[in-house]
Design an enzyme around this catalytic site. Structure first.
Site, PDB file in Angstrom:
ATOM      1  CB  ILE A 695      -0.949   0.020   1.218  1.00  0.00           C
ATOM      2  CG1 ILE A 695      -0.163  -0.093   2.528  1.00  0.00           C
ATOM      3  CG2 ILE A 695      -2.008  -1.060   1.107  1.00  0.00           C
ATOM      4  CD1 ILE A 695      -1.038   0.067   3.766  1.00  0.00           C
ATOM      5  N   GLY A 696       2.162   1.111   0.039  1.00  0.00           N
ATOM      6  CA  GLY A 696       3.014   2.292   0.004  1.00  0.00           C
ATOM      7  C   GLY A 696       4.457   1.913   0.226  1.00  0.00           C
ATOM      8  N   GLY A 698       8.165   3.880   1.766  1.00  0.00           N
ATOM      9  CA  GLY A 698       8.757   5.054   2.368  1.00  0.00           C
ATOM     10  C   GLY A 698      10.248   5.065   2.210  1.00  0.00           C
ATOM     11  CB  SER A 700      13.222   3.091   6.309  1.00  0.00           C
ATOM     12  OG  SER A 700      11.924   3.210   6.836  1.00  0.00           O
ATOM     13  N   GLY A 701      11.554   1.468   3.623  1.00  0.00           N
ATOM     14  CA  GLY A 701      11.020   0.157   3.278  1.00  0.00           C
ATOM     15  C   GLY A 701       9.613   0.232   2.727  1.00  0.00           C
ATOM     16  CE  LYS A 702       8.797  -2.822  -2.774  1.00  0.00           C
ATOM     17  NZ  LYS A 702       8.594  -3.912  -3.752  1.00  0.00           N
ATOM     18  CB  VAL A 703       3.832   0.330   4.135  1.00  0.00           C
ATOM     19  CG1 VAL A 703       2.737   0.119   5.184  1.00  0.00           C
ATOM     20  CG2 VAL A 703       4.925   1.229   4.689  1.00  0.00           C
ATOM     21  CE  LYS A 717       7.933   2.173   8.106  1.00  0.00           C
ATOM     22  NZ  LYS A 717       8.575   3.331   8.780  1.00  0.00           N
ATOM     23  CG  ASP A 827      10.757  13.142   8.622  1.00  0.00           C
ATOM     24  OD1 ASP A 827      10.735  14.247   8.039  1.00  0.00           O
ATOM     25  OD2 ASP A 827      10.642  12.068   8.020  1.00  0.00           O
TER      26      ASP A 827
END
Length: 1009
Positions: A695-696, A698, A700-703, A717, A827
């Protein structure tokens, strides 16, 4: 052979060389200061010369010793030394002769200890602009010699201790900009030695001004701005005969101004603005012969303006937004030092004094929204210092005096909505510093003079609804800063100057309802910022330039009622127009298919030769060859079948690849660490990690979205080790996979131990040698950034956005104020604020979060910047210093996103970011150009107040940013009251009147609607 004695000497020499430096040569005061140095973090090496080479510390940086003995320390001034750590009372209070201690503008943190009372020799204590928290120590009042106490700009909370009334010699106390609660203790009236009492900008509970303050007969400054004061001003304040400055602004005071205040004959500055005071001005104002500044604006005062007040030698008179009536007394023109006169939004009538400005160096005049009439005095700029002349919404008439054309100091001129006539003086068009020239809704005539070439700073030129005529001069195209030219409803003729193509900053060009002719320039690609083009109801002909389709930010296009011919350019389909009107021209041919929408159904009428699938236009498809349509149908079917086949092959390939990867995971080697009671195991998670569930992704990795067997969903994640990804958008610890390791450790360490309804919940983590998984609660509505800046942004109405702002603020407040030690997110951005099914907000992504140390050596600087473009606080970008203020800046940017609907960085902004764009747009165009057009205007008042909170949070000076606990309180108060107005604020310097940005509603008043 070496003798035994020589060997012993060699050994002793070696031991001496290896031994640590001796500090026993320092005297006692030097040892105490050296101990203080060891307890603080000094990243800039400011204390580098605090060493052991001398017998006394008297030559050390910031240290002053007794002039007689030159050995004992009397003064320690370490202002702006960038020191970190808790207050070193154990060292400082041993300096028996220390009388002055100044640690202004550092990062002294934690609480102020009670044992500060042991510093018995202190006379002057200044700890302003630090990070001190907790309650004020009651023991401070035990310092027998203390005369000056300044704790401004910290995060002290709780109430002011009643024991503060026991100070014996105190003359100055300043607690401005803290988080103090409770009420002002009456015991402060016991400090009869007090000369200055500054308690402004604290969230006190609603309470009256203690009448006991009238006992402070030596008081010279009483500053209680924005202290949540209610009730009437006590008559006892008239006893303060030494008072020079009385400031009770931004409270909820009501009733009339006490007549006793007219007995304060030494009063120089009187500020009671933004209250609910009523009635007439008290009699006897002529007694205040020292009065120079009067600000009674934004109240309910009424009656005529007394000649008593106007006959005083005033420098500044602000009475705007009241109910004053009658004429302006002629005596106001005799004030020899008057430089500021703001009387807007009252009911004044009559003419202005004919000598106004002759005897005084007038700089700012705002008489807007009254009923003044007659001519403008020719003497307004006699001293050559006039900068702003704002007279909109009155009944002034006659010609403009020629003297205004020679007033080169002018920067803003607003004369709209009056009855002026005649020609504008030629010099006025070309004033070199004017940024805004507004003459709308008058009866001016004549043409725009070619002298306008000299107006090199002109940004906004508004001339609509007058009788201007003649051609528009070529010289306007030389104004490189021009952003708006509004000249509709005049009699301009001729062609648009070819030089217009040079106006690269132009955002609005409105010349509708004139007599313009010729053709439009074709070289208009430089109009990259053009938002509105309105040339309706003229006589312009030729073809519509296809280059208009390249103006990416254009959303209003009106070329109706002209003589345009030819086809509608196909490139117009590229535009995202809210308003399109090409009606009543001579256009012909086929309408571009993407423009054949119901929203444009009235946009093309009156063009007999134009065809398309809209009511009122000819049917462009009628009479076409049916066999040709059949051929196109076959082609379309073939293309669709080919696409389906290709997509199927690609899907099968990735499905097979994911299946192989999933089978290759050895589930027996996974380790699960839970942080809440779980109803699932790692097998249930691992079986669903395929590409269909992504679904996304970022930094630092996939979700993945994983639906559990019980029907609930979680977000997972996946962070792979050893993969060098791009990291954060503007920084991050990225080197050979180190970012991923740090991100995982930071999230586990942070989310594993905190619990809050507005912090995303971390269910568990799963780790193996090559891969790490973080399992969160699933948020159905995704991130705020993705939703707000997509086509679905319209789903976020203002109540929803307001709720999101409050939720996110509460989450950050928990991190800053309730976690021990505090946590800085580092962040904060809209993409890291997730939304649940009810649009409740959760702060997420703690991959770069850092704990703020509150013991030992305090907050440390980071080795690199972490954060995202447009969100990074200015001081963090060049100092790498981590504290809560950087999060507050980033959250302020999120607020500006919610209000404006714009991204933090955008090509439209050029080299600016959202903060700079908002400030500039507010100043030049007004708030309506900042607020997201998708929001309902009925919420304008609340939106403006939230906007101002965002501006406070994004102040370039960290000390001026409110703490998150205070931000939450301000946001929550907006939901229950409409009286809180935070648009106007003072900095920690007493003479500062406005923050760096403030809301300009178009009338230049600098006040929130």
């Amino acid at each position: 052979m070496r003798s035994p004695l020589l060997s012993v000497l060699v050994v002793l020499a070696l031991l001496s060389a290896a031994a640590p430096p001796r500090i026993h040569s320092l005297n006692q005061d030097g040892l105490f200061l050296y101990d203080m140095k060891l307890s603080l973090d000094d990243p800039d090496s400011t204390l580098s010369n605090w060493n052991t080479r001398h017998s006394t510390p008297c030559n050390w940086f910031g240290v002053t010793c007794d002039s007689l003995t030159n050995s004992t320390v009397t003064t320690l001034d370490l202002s702006s030394a960038n020191l970190f750590g808790p207050f070193p009372s154990s060292s400082l209070c041993r300096l028996r002769n220390l009388t002055t201690l100044i640690l202004f503008n550092n990062s002294i943190n934690h609480t102020l200890p009670q044992d500060i009372s042991l510093c018995t020799s202190l006379i002057h204590l200044d700890l302003s602009q630090n990070l001190l928290t907790g309650p004020l120590p009651e023991s401070l009042s035990l310092l027998p010699n203390l005369r000056h106490l300044d704790l401004t700009g910290n995060n002290f909370s709780g109430s002011i201790p009643p024991s503060f009334g026991n100070f014996q010699k105190l003359q100055v106390i300043s607690l401005v900009y803290n988080l103090l609660e409770g009420s002002i203790p009456p015991s402060l009236g016991n400090i009869t030695t007090l000369k200055m009492l500054n308690l402004s900008y604290n969230p006190f509970s609603p309470a009256r001004i203690p009448p006991e303050l009238g006992n402070l007969t030596n008081l010279e400054v009483l500053w209680l701005t924005q202290c949540n004061l209610v009730g009437e001003i006590p008559e006892s304040l008239g006893n303060l005969k030494s008072l020079v400055d009385l400031d009770l602004a931004f409270n909820n005071l009501y009733g009339s101004i006490p007549g006793s205040l007219t007995e304060l004959t030494r009063l120089v500055q009187l500020e009671l603005y933004n209250n609910s005071l009523s009635g007439e001005l008290p009699k006897g104002m002529s007694n205040l012969t020292s009065l120079r500044l009067v600000d009674l604006s934004m109240n309910h005062l009424e009656g005529e303006l007394s000649d008593e007040l106007c006959s005083l030698p005033l420098e500044s008179l602000n009475l705007y937004e009241n109910r004053f009536v009658g004429d302006l007394p002629a005596s106001i023109a005799n004030s020899p030092n008057l430089y500021e006169l703001r009387l807007f939004d009252n009911r004044f009538t009559g003419k202005l004094p004919e000598n106004l400005g002759k005897n005084a160096p007038l700089r700012w005049i705002d008489l807007s929204t009254n009923q003044f009439s007659g001519d403008i005095p020719a003497t307004l700029c006699d001293h050559g210092e006039l900068e702003e002349l704002l007279l909109i919404y009155n009944s002034f008439s006659g010609k403009l005096p020629a003297s205004l054309g020679a007033c080169t100091s002018l920067t803003r001129i607003r004369l709209g909505f009056n009855r002026f006539s005649g020609e504008v003086p030629a010099g006025l068009w070309g004033l070199p510093h004017v940024s805004l020239l507004e003459l709308v809704n008058n009866s001016f005539s004549g043409s725009i003079a070619s002298t306008i070439a000299g107006a090199r700073n002109l940004s906004l030129l508004r001339l609509s609804k007058n009788g201007f005529q003649g051609p528009i001069p070529q010289e306007i195209g030389w104004l490189e800063t021009l952003q708006e030219f509004s000249g509709g409803d005049n009699k301009f003729n001729g062609s648009l100057p070819q030089s217009f193509v040079n106006l690269g900053q132009l955002g609005t060009l409105d010349l509708h309802n004139n007599k313009l002719s010729g053709e439009l320039p074709t070289e208009i690609k430089s109009w990259k910022k053009l938002n509105e083009l309105n040339l309706g109801n003229n006589e312009i002909g030729g073809e519509i330039p296809k280059e208009i389709g390249s103006l990416s930010v254009l959303n209003f296009l009106d070329l109706s009622s002209n003589k345009f011919s030819g086809k509608v350019p196909l490139s117009l389909q590229n535009l995202k127009l809210n308003e399109l009107n090409l009606s009543y021209n001579q256009l012909n041919g086929e309408l571009p298919p993407m423009l054949a929408k119901d929203m444009y159904k009235a946009s093309f009428i009156g063009n007999p030769g134009l065809c398309g699938d809209l009511k009122g236009l000819c049917d462009g498809r009628r009479g076409k060859d049916k066999s040709r349509s059949f051929v196109w149908l076959l082609r379309a079917m073939f293309i669709v079948a080919t696409l389906v086949f290709v997509v199927g092959v690609v899907w099968f390939y990735f499905k097979y690849k994911s299946f192989k990867n999933a089978r290759s995971i050895d589930k027996s080697k996974w380790t699960l660490m839970s942080f809440h009671k779980l109803g699932f195991g790692e097998d249930e998670i691992l079986n669903c990690l395929d590409e269909d569930n992504v679904i996304g992704s970022g930094s630092s990795g996939k979700v993945y979205k994983v639906v559990l067997s019980n029907g609930e969903a979680v977000a997972v994640k996946k962070i792979w080790e050893g993969v060098n990804k791009k990291g954060m958008e503007c920084g991050g610890d990225v080197e050979n996979g180190r970012f991923q390791d740090n991100a995982f450790d930071a999230e586990v360490e942070t989310l594993g131990k905190i619990r809050h309804k507005n912090i995303v919940k971390l269910w568990c983590c799963c780790t193996t040698r090559d891969c790490k998984l973080l399992v969160y609660e699933y948020m159905p509505n995704g991130s705020l950034g993705d939703l707000l800046h997509s086509s679905k942004g319209g789903l976020l109405d203002w109540p929803t956005r307001y709720k999101i702002a409050v939720d996110a603020a509460e989450g950050l407040s928990y991190l800053h104020h309730d976690c021990v030690p505090p946590i800085v997110h580092r962040d904060v951005k809209s993409n890291n604020i997730l939304l649940d099914g009810e649009f409740g907000a959760r702060v997420a992504d703690f991959g770069v979060a850092k704990v703020v140390e509150t013991t030992g050596k305090g907050t440390k600087s980071m080795s690199v910047i972490a954060g995202s473009c447009g969100y990074i606080a200015p001081e963090y970008a060049y100092t790498l210093r981590v504290n809560e203020k950087s999060d507050i800046y980033s959250f302020g940017v999120v607020i500006l996103e919610l209000v404006s609907g714009r991204r933090p960085v955008d090509p439209e902004f050029g080299e600016k970011d959202l903060v700079s764009w908002v400030c500039t747009t507010l100043d030049q165009k007004g708030v309506e150009h900042v607020v997201d057009s998708r929001l309902d205007s009925c919420f304008k008042e609340e939106i403006c107040k939230v906007l101002n909170i965002g501006l406070m949070c994004t102040s370039p000076l960290p000390i001026n940013r409110p703490a998150m606990r205070r931000v939450v309180k301000m946001l929550q108060e907006l939901g229950t009251t409409t009286t809180t107005d935070i648009s106007r604020t003072k900095s920690t310097q007493k003479d500062s009147k406005l923050p760096p940005c403030y809301y300009d509603d178009g009338s230049d008043h600098g006040s929130v609607a």
